[in-house]
Design a protein around this motif. Structure first.
Motif: not given
Length: 218
Positions: A112, A181-182, A185, A188, A190-191
């Motif tokens: 995170a 960061v992308t 995500e 994970r 989540v994107l």
């Protein structure tokens, strides 16, 4: 040449259990991260040491020796004009790919926030990103650019090398540009890639089927 590792008895949990036997082989600190690096293909000792910040030369040499003895990796001399020794995974070692992929999924929530002491290499994002693309049923070679560097991933097929540092050795089916960061995500789940493209967080170029699928989410 790596330093000569000191001989030491292999530790064992001495339990008649598949999980315990697996940890006997790969449970030592650094072993699975060495596997992660070798999933990119044959690597010289100096390259491994450079991409495993924090490991001592003695520990790295010892782990590699243990991996050779355990049938997970082998050391061989590259033909001229390279004429350097490299380490590479055996078939048994490559079977650890889904283990590392599961660990990456499990550990992704811990990313995170990047700590000031955290080292980073662009290709460390390759396995989670590849797993995300693979889960969507897409195939091909994607070249990925982050601020930290470039890497490429092979999705689908039977290639022994599933990712690599730097630009793809062949013309990629798609090129992606994004930040760390992308990438986290995406790994994970989540994107979605298409959502990242629409939000301007991911740039996808290329005219192949993979590039189109990445842009449109199809």
């Amino acid at each position: 040449m790596p330093p000569r590792p000191s001989t030491r008895p292999r530790r064992s949990y001495d339990q008649y259990c598949a999980a315990a036997r697996a940890l006997d082989a790969v449970g030592d600190r650094w072993t699975l991260l060495i596997v992660r690096e070798l999933l990119a293909g044959p690597r010289r000792y100096t390259d491994l040491h450079a991409d495993l910040p924090g490991v001592s030369t003695d520990v790295l040499a010892s782990r590699l020796k243990d991996m050779e003895q355990g049938g997970l990796a082998e050391r061989r001399r590259m033909p001229p004009p390279v004429s350097a020794y490299v380490y590479e995974l055996t078939d048994r070692g490559r079977e650890l790919l889904p283990v590392l992929r599961a660990l990456a999924v499990w550990g992704a929530p811990e990313l995170a926030e990047r700590r000031p002491t955290d080292a980073v290499r662009a290709h460390w994002f390759a396995l989670p990103l590849r797993a995300h693309l693979e889960s969507l049923g897409w195939q091909g070679v994607a070249e990925v650019s982050l601020d930290e560097g470039d890497f490429h991933v092979r999705v689908g097929g039977d290639d022994e090398v599933v990712f690599g540092e730097g630009p793809a050795p062949v013309e990629p089916d798609a090129r992606m540009s994004l930040d760390a960061v992308t990438a986290v995500e995406l790994g994970r789940g989540v994107l979605a890639v298409a959502d990242g493209v629409r939000a301007g967080r991911i740039t996808v170029t290329g005219e192949g089927a993979l590039a189109k699928a990445l842009r449109e989410g199809t």
